[in-house]
Write a protein that holds these residues in place. Sequence first.
Motif, PDB file in Angstrom:
ATOM      1  N   ALA A   1       0.626  -4.807  -9.532  1.00 53.41           N
ATOM      2  CA  ALA A   1       0.038  -5.084  -8.085  1.00 53.41           C
ATOM      3  C   ALA A   1       0.486  -4.070  -7.404  1.00 53.41           C
ATOM      4  O   ALA A   1      -0.136  -3.421  -6.499  1.00 53.41           O
ATOM      5  CB  ALA A   1       0.213  -6.440  -7.748  1.00 53.41           C
ATOM      6  N   GLU A   2       2.006  -3.764  -7.401  1.00 49.06           N
ATOM      7  CA  GLU A   2       2.752  -2.801  -6.479  1.00 49.06           C
ATOM      8  C   GLU A   2       2.385  -1.429  -6.907  1.00 49.06           C
ATOM      9  O   GLU A   2       2.118  -0.820  -5.987  1.00 49.06           O
ATOM     10  CB  GLU A   2       4.312  -3.029  -6.824  1.00 49.06           C
ATOM     11  N   LEU A   3       2.111  -1.230  -7.922  1.00 53.61           N
ATOM     12  CA  LEU A   3       1.938   0.066  -8.412  1.00 53.61           C
ATOM     13  C   LEU A   3       0.456   0.571  -7.987  1.00 53.61           C
ATOM     14  O   LEU A   3       0.140   1.609  -7.532  1.00 53.61           O
ATOM     15  CB  LEU A   3       1.677   0.304 -10.073  1.00 53.61           C
ATOM     16  N   LEU A   4      -0.471  -0.397  -7.957  1.00 60.68           N
ATOM     17  CA  LEU A   4      -1.654  -0.218  -7.611  1.00 60.68           C
ATOM     18  C   LEU A   4      -1.597   0.263  -6.074  1.00 60.68           C
ATOM     19  O   LEU A   4      -2.506   0.920  -5.486  1.00 60.68           O
ATOM     20  CB  LEU A   4      -2.804  -1.437  -7.881  1.00 60.68           C
ATOM     21  N   ILE A   5      -0.871  -0.749  -5.277  1.00 60.19           N
ATOM     22  CA  ILE A   5      -0.756  -0.523  -3.835  1.00 60.19           C
ATOM     23  C   ILE A   5      -0.464   1.037  -3.506  1.00 60.19           C
ATOM     24  O   ILE A   5      -0.812   1.470  -2.649  1.00 60.19           O
ATOM     25  CB  ILE A   5      -0.070  -1.668  -3.323  1.00 60.19           C
ATOM     26  N   ALA A   6       0.794   1.393  -4.407  1.00 59.73           N
ATOM     27  CA  ALA A   6       1.287   2.534  -4.042  1.00 59.73           C
ATOM     28  C   ALA A   6       0.310   3.728  -4.323  1.00 59.73           C
ATOM     29  O   ALA A   6       0.307   4.655  -3.874  1.00 59.73           O
ATOM     30  CB  ALA A   6       2.607   2.624  -4.779  1.00 59.73           C
ATOM     31  N   LEU A   7      -0.542   3.695  -5.776  1.00 54.22           N
ATOM     32  CA  LEU A   7      -1.317   4.582  -5.769  1.00 54.22           C
ATOM     33  C   LEU A   7      -2.406   4.822  -4.849  1.00 54.22           C
ATOM     34  O   LEU A   7      -3.063   5.771  -4.554  1.00 54.22           O
ATOM     35  CB  LEU A   7      -1.834   4.222  -7.496  1.00 54.22           C
ATOM     36  N   GLU A   8      -2.948   3.728  -4.297  1.00 51.57           N
ATOM     37  CA  GLU A   8      -3.976   3.699  -3.268  1.00 51.57           C
ATOM     38  C   GLU A   8      -3.621   4.231  -1.977  1.00 51.57           C
ATOM     39  O   GLU A   8      -4.296   4.736  -1.405  1.00 51.57           O
ATOM     40  CB  GLU A   8      -4.554   2.189  -3.055  1.00 51.57           C
ATOM     41  N   LYS A   9      -2.298   4.455  -1.669  1.00 47.52           N
ATOM     42  CA  LYS A   9      -1.699   5.226  -0.572  1.00 47.52           C
ATOM     43  C   LYS A   9      -1.905   6.615  -0.815  1.00 47.52           C
ATOM     44  O   LYS A   9      -1.817   7.311   0.016  1.00 47.52           O
ATOM     45  CB  LYS A   9      -0.324   4.943  -0.423  1.00 47.52           C
ATOM     46  N   LEU A  10      -2.115   7.180  -2.173  1.00 49.50           N
ATOM     47  CA  LEU A  10      -2.330   8.580  -2.383  1.00 49.50           C
ATOM     48  C   LEU A  10      -3.808   8.865  -2.668  1.00 49.50           C
ATOM     49  O   LEU A  10      -3.876   9.774  -3.138  1.00 49.50           O
ATOM     50  CB  LEU A  10      -1.396   8.783  -3.549  1.00 49.50           C
ATOM     51  N   LEU A  11      -4.765   7.890  -2.017  1.00 51.60           N
ATOM     52  CA  LEU A  11      -6.284   8.237  -2.385  1.00 51.60           C
ATOM     53  C   LEU A  11      -6.521   9.624  -1.474  1.00 51.60           C
ATOM     54  O   LEU A  11      -5.704   9.923  -0.390  1.00 51.60           O
ATOM     55  CB  LEU A  11      -6.830   7.252  -1.694  1.00 51.60           C
TER      56      LEU A  11
END
Length: 321
Positions: free
Chosen positions: A74-84
């Motif tokens: 879940a945390e990884l997903l949030i972090a990767l979404e910040k790099l869209l």
Amino acid sequence: MKLFFDKFKPFFYNSNLEVISNDCMKASVKAFKVKNGNVPKWDEAIETINTFSKGEVVLNSPYIQIKCNDVNSAELLIALEKLLPWRKGPFMFNDFKLESEWQGDLKWRRISENIKPLVNKNVLDVGSGNGYFTLRMAMEGAQKALGIDPFLLFNYQFQAIKSLIDSPLEAMILPIRLEDMPKKPIFDSVFSMGVLYHQRDHMNHLNNLKAMMAPGADLILETLVVDGEKGYSLIPNDRYARMRNVHCLPSIETLKSWLIDANFRNIKVIDINKTSPKEQRRTPWIGKDAASLQDFLDPNNSSYTIEGHPAPTRVIIICNN
Ligand SMILES: C[S@@+](CC[C@H](N)C(=O)[O-])C[C@H]1O[C@@H](n2cnc3c(N)ncnc32)[C@H](O)[C@@H]1O
């Protein structure tokens, strides 16, 4: 970006690339100083990702997969979404798939089947985007795979991926334009994929690529082309497939004549491919309601772009200096 600087020295030192390390460092420091309101968000993403334990990287075609066991998904997903937006990929983190806009494996297959092995080669990937292909080059055994791309977000995306990988994969991305690279002929293979048509001065780009090539090196050039005789190029008045910065699309014969004028030899066309919506597609990873190829083509005739130009067709050429 601290993480970047930590990785810089180990990559450059004690290698053929050491001669360009100081200049690359200076150019990178300058690029990272540019004011960009997104940097705090991107830094946050990297800081989070950097707390995760690293894992093995494998090719699970078409994905570059990182097996990072203790990662909180879940945390990884949030972090990767910040790099869209994630244009290049695709990637997998354990079983979780990051479906980028481009299905990069298709292009890489067209290329890798036709080039000399990259094992122990020093490789330059000009306009690397987030480094999907640079990583593929390193995974194929390149001694050093250096990607350069001035777009800062892509540098952050690369750092996000790289900081999850535990193996000593010799890949690095720097925020430098080809024009600003120290011109030393040290690379055995130089890639310019999807970059030439973005250049105002195509001959300058070809000459700059040549200046980076060791004697006998290969240039792998991939670019948009149009049908036509030698001498013909399409110069879009405004946009091409909704892209603003497309300057010149040559016919294949025109492109070959440019390469001859730049003193390249052994010019071989290895592939011609019309870009399909399977290769460039809308996915959640380019952002909500973002457009992709199917939105850039004429809805009544996919042989044309929405502006009435021929639809995107790409050629891959290999040649020597
Ligand atoms: C269409 S993308 C291609 C990315 C990747 N090489 C591929 O084939 O999918 C073009 C990239 O080239 C970069 N670029 C454009 N001009 C450049 C230059 N002068 N030097 C280095 N990179 C450049 C852009 O920032 C962009 O990320």
